[in-house]
Write a protein that holds these residues in place. Structure first.
Motif, mmCIF file in Angstrom:
data_model
loop_
_atom_site.group_PDB
_atom_site.id
_atom_site.type_symbol
_atom_site.label_atom_id
_atom_site.label_comp_id
_atom_site.label_asym_id
_atom_site.label_seq_id
_atom_site.Cartn_x
_atom_site.Cartn_y
_atom_site.Cartn_z
ATOM 1 N N ILE A 1 0.853 -1.196 0.000
ATOM 2 C CA ILE A 1 0.000 0.000 0.000
ATOM 3 C C ILE A 1 0.882 1.237 0.000
ATOM 4 O O ILE A 1 1.757 1.382 0.857
ATOM 5 N N GLN A 2 0.613 2.135 -0.932
ATOM 6 C CA GLN A 2 1.393 3.366 -1.086
ATOM 7 C C GLN A 2 0.519 4.572 -0.729
ATOM 8 O O GLN A 2 -0.578 4.732 -1.275
ATOM 9 N N HIS A 3 0.999 5.428 0.183
ATOM 10 C CA HIS A 3 0.244 6.617 0.586
ATOM 11 C C HIS A 3 0.757 7.895 -0.064
ATOM 12 O O HIS A 3 0.149 8.956 0.133
ATOM 13 N N ILE B 1 15.473 16.069 2.290
ATOM 14 C CA ILE B 1 15.497 15.342 3.553
ATOM 15 C C ILE B 1 14.139 14.651 3.694
ATOM 16 O O ILE B 1 13.097 15.284 3.514
ATOM 17 N N ALA B 2 14.170 13.371 4.007
ATOM 18 C CA ALA B 2 12.941 12.587 4.018
ATOM 19 C C ALA B 2 12.797 11.793 5.298
ATOM 20 O O ALA B 2 13.797 11.370 5.906
ATOM 21 N N ILE B 3 11.577 11.627 5.711
ATOM 22 C CA ILE B 3 11.225 10.640 6.734
ATOM 23 C C ILE B 3 10.246 9.667 6.091
ATOM 24 O O ILE B 3 9.180 10.068 5.607
ATOM 25 N N ASP C 1 7.251 -2.331 17.373
ATOM 26 C CA ASP C 1 6.284 -3.309 16.913
ATOM 27 C C ASP C 1 6.475 -3.562 15.410
ATOM 28 O O ASP C 1 7.542 -3.979 14.983
ATOM 29 N N ASP C 2 5.458 -3.285 14.577
ATOM 30 C CA ASP C 2 5.583 -3.561 13.145
ATOM 31 C C ASP C 2 5.830 -2.295 12.323
ATOM 32 O O ASP C 2 5.665 -2.309 11.103
ATOM 33 N N LEU C 3 6.243 -1.197 12.964
ATOM 34 C CA LEU C 3 6.474 0.068 12.273
ATOM 35 C C LEU C 3 7.941 0.478 12.359
ATOM 36 O O LEU C 3 8.599 0.282 13.388
ATOM 37 N N VAL C 4 8.448 1.048 11.263
ATOM 38 C CA VAL C 4 9.816 1.559 11.201
ATOM 39 C C VAL C 4 9.785 2.936 10.558
ATOM 40 O O VAL C 4 9.122 3.136 9.530
ATOM 41 N N ALA C 5 10.505 3.893 11.155
ATOM 42 C CA ALA C 5 10.688 5.217 10.565
ATOM 43 C C ALA C 5 12.170 5.426 10.308
ATOM 44 O O ALA C 5 13.006 5.121 11.168
ATOM 45 N N GLU D 1 3.311 -1.337 3.794
ATOM 46 C CA GLU D 1 2.637 -0.042 3.688
ATOM 47 C C GLU D 1 3.658 1.059 3.913
ATOM 48 O O GLU D 1 4.636 0.880 4.643
ATOM 49 N N HIS D 2 3.418 2.223 3.286
ATOM 50 C CA HIS D 2 4.413 3.294 3.323
ATOM 51 C C HIS D 2 3.772 4.675 3.352
ATOM 52 O O HIS D 2 2.787 4.941 2.668
ATOM 53 N N TRP D 3 4.364 5.543 4.189
ATOM 54 C CA TRP D 3 4.044 6.971 4.233
ATOM 55 C C TRP D 3 5.373 7.734 4.150
ATOM 56 O O TRP D 3 6.414 7.230 4.576
#
Length: 286
Positions: A184-186, A237-239, A219-223, A251-253
């Motif tokens: 899933i792409q946001h 510069i990106a997060i 948990d299941d999230l990485v930044a 999934e990605h934001w």
């Protein structure tokens, strides 16, 4: 990383054109081997943990004494007894361990302990040859004194592998290996799915280069905080935030800013420093 871009037949673009200046700064490719996990005494078997396992016909209490021993106690029924046994532990997945032992009676037991789902799958061969296959629910009665969930570490390694494979080495084949089929792409300017991402990576010019910085996971999230050069007229510069499912990026934001030099910033500090990841790792070990 997925950038806000407008597609053209030739190359995906964030703005009207891509910067054609060669990338500057550190150019050392970064490769993460997903099999290179920390030693088990850091991110492995939860030594010290105590649990009750409820099977259909009886209950057993387990104490994980060390990486090589556990104690079990069965208070009632035909199997009632207490014994300390030597064990062999093999990690087989995120917070899943195969634990095997032989008892004084000659019985052999293999437990698959799944801490994510709070289940224990047991396979036992009794001295008379009878084979038992059981699944019990796990109730933690005394937690371990240190973390045992290795998902954050594995997930961080997965994200680093994806970002460097795609945006340092421009390896389009890594998309199928590292991203979920129903990804899933946001980002509103990129089509859904792995195929769209794979097409973008395949078209990247050589001067596009990503530098990873600080990575945090829960948990299941990485930044991941990073800098991309060559994508626009100035570095970005990106997060990027990823959700991981079944060992793949699902999934990605993302959010992006044009880089402002420290000398031009009101704060007087840089927006990105490649060494920030190393400093973060040192803090975690402290």
């Amino acid at each position: 990383m997925f950038f806000s871009i407008k597609r053209t037949p030739d190359l995906p673009q964030r703005t009207s054109k891509l910067c054609c200046q060669p990338a500057v700064g550190p150019q050392v490719p970064l490769s993460i081997n997903l099999k290179e996990l920390p030693p088990m005494n850091e991110y492995g078997f939860p030594v010290g943990l105590e649990m009750d396992v409820s099977y259909p016909n009886f209950q057993v209490s387990l104490t994980l004494l060390s990486i090589t021993q556990l104690r079990f106690e069965i208070k009632e029924g035909p199997f009632a007894r207490t014994e300390t046994v030597d064990i062999k532990v093999v990690p087989i997945g995120n917070s899943i361990f195969a634990v095997s032992w032989q008892e004084q009676s000659g019985a052999t037991v293999t437990n698959v302990q799944d801490y994510d789902r709070s289940l224990v799958h047991s396979f036992a061969t009794l001295p008379d040859g009878q084979f038992l296959r059981m699944t019990g629910t796990m109730t933690i009665t005394r937690p371990t004194e240190r973390p045992f969930d290795d998902r954050p570490h594995r997930n961080k390694a997965l994200v680093l592998e994806a970002m460097t494979s795609l945006f340092q080495r421009r390896d389009a084949s890594a998309v199928e290996r590292l991203y979920a089929p129903n990804y899933i792409q946001h980002n509103p300017n990129i089509p859904q799915g792995r195929d769209a991402l794979q097409a973008i990576v395949a078209e990247l010019p050589e001067h596009v280069y990503y530098e990873p910085g600080l990575v945090v996971a829960d948990d299941d999230l990485v930044a991941i905080h990073g800098r991309i050069r060559g994508w626009a007229d100035e570095p970005l510069i990106a997060i990027d935030i990823f959700r991981i499912e079944d060992g793949k990026l699902a999934e990605h934001w993302d959010v992006l800013q044009s880089e402002v030099a420290a000398t031009a910033a009101d704060s007087g500090t840089s927006m990105f420093d490649p060494a920030e990841a190393t400093r973060g790792a040192r803090r975690n070990r402290a």
